[in-house]
Design a protein around this motif. Structure first.
Motif, short mmCIF file in Angstrom:
data_model
loop_
_atom_site.label_atom_id
_atom_site.label_comp_id
_atom_site.label_asym_id
_atom_site.label_seq_id
_atom_site.Cartn_x
_atom_site.Cartn_y
_atom_site.Cartn_z
N UNK A 155 0.83 -1.20 0.00
CA UNK A 155 0.00 0.00 0.00
C UNK A 155 0.87 1.25 0.00
N UNK A 156 1.89 1.28 0.87
CA UNK A 156 2.71 2.50 0.90
C UNK A 156 3.53 2.65 -0.37
N UNK A 157 3.90 1.52 -0.96
CA UNK A 157 4.64 1.60 -2.22
C UNK A 157 3.75 2.20 -3.32
N UNK A 158 2.50 1.76 -3.36
CA UNK A 158 1.56 2.30 -4.36
C UNK A 158 1.38 3.80 -4.15
N UNK A 159 1.32 4.22 -2.88
CA UNK A 159 1.15 5.64 -2.59
C UNK A 159 2.36 6.44 -3.07
N UNK A 160 3.56 5.93 -2.79
CA UNK A 160 4.76 6.71 -3.07
C UNK A 160 5.10 6.72 -4.56
N UNK A 161 4.98 5.57 -5.20
CA UNK A 161 5.38 5.49 -6.61
C UNK A 161 4.76 4.26 -7.27
N UNK A 162 3.70 4.51 -8.08
CA UNK A 162 2.99 3.38 -8.67
C UNK A 162 3.87 2.58 -9.64
N UNK A 163 4.72 3.31 -10.39
CA UNK A 163 5.56 2.61 -11.36
C UNK A 163 6.54 1.68 -10.67
N UNK A 164 7.14 2.21 -9.59
CA UNK A 164 8.08 1.38 -8.83
C UNK A 164 7.35 0.17 -8.26
N UNK A 165 6.12 0.41 -7.77
CA UNK A 165 5.35 -0.69 -7.20
C UNK A 165 5.12 -1.78 -8.25
N UNK A 166 4.73 -1.34 -9.47
CA UNK A 166 4.51 -2.30 -10.55
C UNK A 166 5.78 -3.07 -10.88
N UNK A 167 6.91 -2.34 -10.88
CA UNK A 167 8.15 -2.96 -11.32
C UNK A 167 8.62 -4.04 -10.34
N UNK A 168 8.17 -3.97 -9.08
CA UNK A 168 8.55 -5.06 -8.16
C UNK A 168 7.41 -6.06 -7.99
N UNK A 169 6.47 -6.03 -8.94
CA UNK A 169 5.47 -7.08 -8.98
C UNK A 169 4.23 -6.83 -8.13
N UNK A 171 0.52 -5.74 -7.63
CA UNK A 171 -0.65 -5.55 -8.46
C UNK A 171 -1.37 -4.28 -7.99
N UNK A 172 -1.05 -3.16 -8.67
CA UNK A 172 -1.54 -1.86 -8.21
C UNK A 172 -3.07 -1.82 -8.18
N UNK A 173 -3.69 -2.36 -9.23
CA UNK A 173 -5.15 -2.36 -9.29
C UNK A 173 -5.76 -3.09 -8.11
N UNK A 174 -5.20 -4.25 -7.79
CA UNK A 174 -5.73 -5.04 -6.68
C UNK A 174 -5.56 -4.30 -5.35
N UNK A 175 -4.40 -3.66 -5.17
CA UNK A 175 -4.16 -2.93 -3.92
C UNK A 175 -5.17 -1.78 -3.79
N UNK A 176 -5.38 -1.06 -4.91
CA UNK A 176 -6.34 0.06 -4.86
C UNK A 176 -7.75 -0.45 -4.56
N UNK A 177 -8.15 -1.55 -5.23
CA UNK A 177 -9.49 -2.09 -5.01
C UNK A 177 -9.65 -2.56 -3.56
N UNK A 178 -8.64 -3.30 -3.08
CA UNK A 178 -8.72 -3.82 -1.72
C UNK A 178 -8.77 -2.70 -0.68
N UNK A 179 -7.97 -1.65 -0.89
CA UNK A 179 -7.97 -0.59 0.13
C UNK A 179 -9.29 0.18 0.10
N UNK A 180 -9.85 0.36 -1.10
CA UNK A 180 -11.18 1.00 -1.16
C UNK A 180 -12.24 0.13 -0.48
N UNK A 181 -12.17 -1.18 -0.73
CA UNK A 181 -13.16 -2.09 -0.16
C UNK A 181 -13.03 -2.14 1.36
N UNK A 182 -11.80 -2.15 1.85
CA UNK A 182 -11.57 -2.16 3.30
C UNK A 182 -12.12 -0.87 3.91
N UNK A 183 -11.81 0.26 3.27
CA UNK A 183 -12.36 1.54 3.74
C UNK A 183 -13.89 1.51 3.70
#
Lengths: 285, 293
Positions: A155-169, A171-183
């Motif tokens: 989650x923090x990786x997605x916040x700081x830098x989505x491209x970097x998050x993608x490059x280390x594998x 799943x940005x979409x899943x993280x965004x969906x999960x955090x919205x669903x949890x909220x």
């Protein structure tokens, strides 16, 4: 201790409101932590509040069952909302989610099952103070436990830098969906508890004004921990009461004063304590 | 019937457009959402009311309230946005600080005026002499409101297109760093942008107050969110798009009433906005055109 008991006896409703507002602030903090300025929390709250109220009023569901289903449904709605907005960021995401909130409000205004503009009344007030605070504690513990997992790291990786998050594998979409669903689930808890600690629900309770209130509580308190959320929620809930007390004691018309103080405190925190009040306290410690 | 509704939509749309051009101008230049725009809109309506009730002629009151709104805009920038700009705070934080300023402005207005509705002595659009034109009718005040809004938008267009200030504003919108390197005074240009945007928003507030002959504390609430829809329709940051979006909104609203859909009006509006954002974030008219204005 006696003073506390006295305070509670006089102001139990306020104590309940602080608890619900703190849960709402925490629910917003979940998507903010993933870097998503999603402003649909008031809508999720409203969906859950109406659903749990209708389940109690029309189907006589027990409290906990109605809370559970309301949380599930608002988590599901949040997850479904995540899909169309998956490419939106920053201000655009904020506007799209504000729009979603307005649509939900219009629906609540026009459906007969939600009581239209007059809303619902006679909801059983069975969400007592202990129930609300057990709910808040469970959310706090769950978020704390989650903060030590790989999910929180992603989650923090997605916040700081989505491209970097993608490059280390990640799943940005899943993280965004999960955090919205949890909220959404947490907002659902807040909404169901709100419904069961108030006699009435109206669509106006869950409009943009509510969303601003949640955002203000979250930001004033500091988005990163439960203590901050309670602080922020406590401040925005108690301010009106304090000015009301001052007004009663002095006879002066200071009604506008509570808003003035809210606005000035909000600006002060934004400008001088970007991590919120709880951040200020931690810096000193 | 339809012609009359479309004409009403045109009058309504002109004021929406005037509000939205200021909203979108700030976004175009700074990439931030200014949620205090509606509070300034409301403050200007009350200021014009106060001036009018002291005997100041309406056109002069409109002008003075717009200038006051512009100065409020400059202060807004100095208090809520400039310090955050200096520390590169992103998009969320300025949005919240603008909410803070909006709350403060609302509180001050409440302190001065209380919660009661205020009326202009002249009696608003409905009380003015009626003009009949074929099958449609409108009042002189409605016509003047419409013409004022159009004139102000034309002035904005002229400033953006033909003046040195306009070139600076467009340069900053295009690329802040490059503009600064080329000698554009950033802070002055941004201050001027806030003055222009807020005085137009303020003028929209005064005209709305005149239209309905009423100024209320919460008159900015609906237009704040509808304004978002308008600037999305037009493409965020596009001034011409916001004008078009304002007129579309005016037409859609009056037609929704004509077709008996008024209860669902806002859901349709925000539904269209949502779909547009998802499918075409640059708005109906393509690219952001503040830069090309």
């Amino acid at each position: 201790m006696n003073a506390l008991v006295d305070f509670y006896a006089k102001h139990s409703r306020l104590v309940d409101q602080i608890g619900v507002n703190a849960i709402m602030a925490l629910s917003l903090s979940v998507s903010l932590r993933a870097g998503q300025l999603a402003l649909a929390q008031a809508a999720f709250m409203g969906i859950a509040a109406y659903l749990s109220a209708i389940l109690s009023l029309n189907a006589h569901w027990p409290l906990l069952a109605s809370i559970a289903l309301a949380m599930l449904v608002s988590a599901l709605v949040a997850a479904l909302l995540a899909y169309p907005v998956r490419r939106l960021r920053g201000v655009f995401l904020a506007i799209a989610t504000i729009g979603f909130g307005e649509i939900v409000r219009v629906f609540a205004n026009n459906f007969s099952i939600t009581g239209g503009a007059e809303g619902l009344s006679g909801i059983p007030n069975d969400a007592t103070t202990p129930v609300i605070y057990v709910g808040l504690a469970l959310v706090a513990v769950a978020l704390f436990a989650l903060s030590r997992t790989k999910f929180a790291l992603a989650v923090s990786l997605v916040r700081e830098d989505e491209h970097a998050a993608r490059s280390v594998g990640v799943d940005v979409g899943a993280i965004r969906t999960l955090s919205l669903a949890l909220g959404g689930a947490i907002a659902g808890l807040g909404g169901a508890l709100y419904a069961h600690s108030n006699f009435f629900l109206t669509p106006a309770d869950f409009g943009f004004g509510r969303m601003e209130q949640i955002l203000v509580a979250c930001v004033i308190g500091g988005v990163t921990n439960a203590a901050g959320a309670v602080l922020g929620a406590g401040l925005i809930t108690l301010l009106p009461e304090i000015t009301r007390a001052v007004q009663a004691a002095t006879g002066a018309n200071v009604d506008f004063f509570r808003e003035l103080v809210t606005g000035v405190v909000l600006l002060g925190v934004i400008l001088f304590a970007p991590a919120g009040i709880s951040g200020l306290w931690r810096k000193r410690a | 019937m339809i012609a009359q509704q479309l004409l009403n939509g045109l009058f309504l749309g002109a004021v929406y457009a005037l509000f939205a051009v200021g909203y979108t101008l700030v976004f175009g230049v700074l990439d931030i959402l200014n949620l205090a725009h509606a509070a300034i809109f409301t403050a200007a309506a009350f200021a014009a009311f106060s001036l009018a009730s002291m005997g100041v002629p309406i056109p002069l009151a409109l002008l003075a309230a717009a200038v006051m709104a512009g100065i409020m805009g400059i202060l807004l920038d100095r208090v809520a946005f400039a310090p955050l700009r200096a520390r590169n705070a992103g998009t969320l934080v300025p949005l919240i600080s603008s909410i803070g300023v909006a709350i403060v402005i609302g509180a001050v207005l409440r302190g001065i005026y209380g919660v009661d509705e205020r009326h202009f002595a002249i009696g608003g659009a409905a009380a003015a002499p009626v003009i009949h034109l074929g099958t449609v009718r409108f009042t002189t005040v409605e016509l003047l409101i419409f013409l004022s809004a159009i004139a102000l938008m034309l002035v904005l267009g002229w400033i953006l297109r033909a003046t040195a200030l306009g070139r600076s504003i467009r340069a900053v919108a295009e690329d802040r760093v490059a503009a600064a390197l080329l000698g554009v005074d950033l802070e002055r240009t941004i201050g001027a942008t806030f003055f222009i945007a807020s005085s137009l928003g303020g003028a929209a507030g005064v005209l709305t107050g005149l239209e309905y002959n009423s100024a209320t504390i919460d008159m900015g609430g609906p237009i704040e969110l509808k304004g978002l829809a308008v600037i999305i329709l037009g493409g965020m940051g596009s001034v011409t798009g916001a004008v078009a979006g304002g007129f579309i909104l005016g037409a859609v609203e009056t037609l929704a009433i004509a077709f008996g859909l008024s209860a669902w009006r806002d859901a349709i509006l925000f539904g269209v906005m949502f779909l547009l954002l998802v499918a075409r974030p640059t708005g109906l008219f393509g690219k952001r055109t503040l830069r090309a204005a």
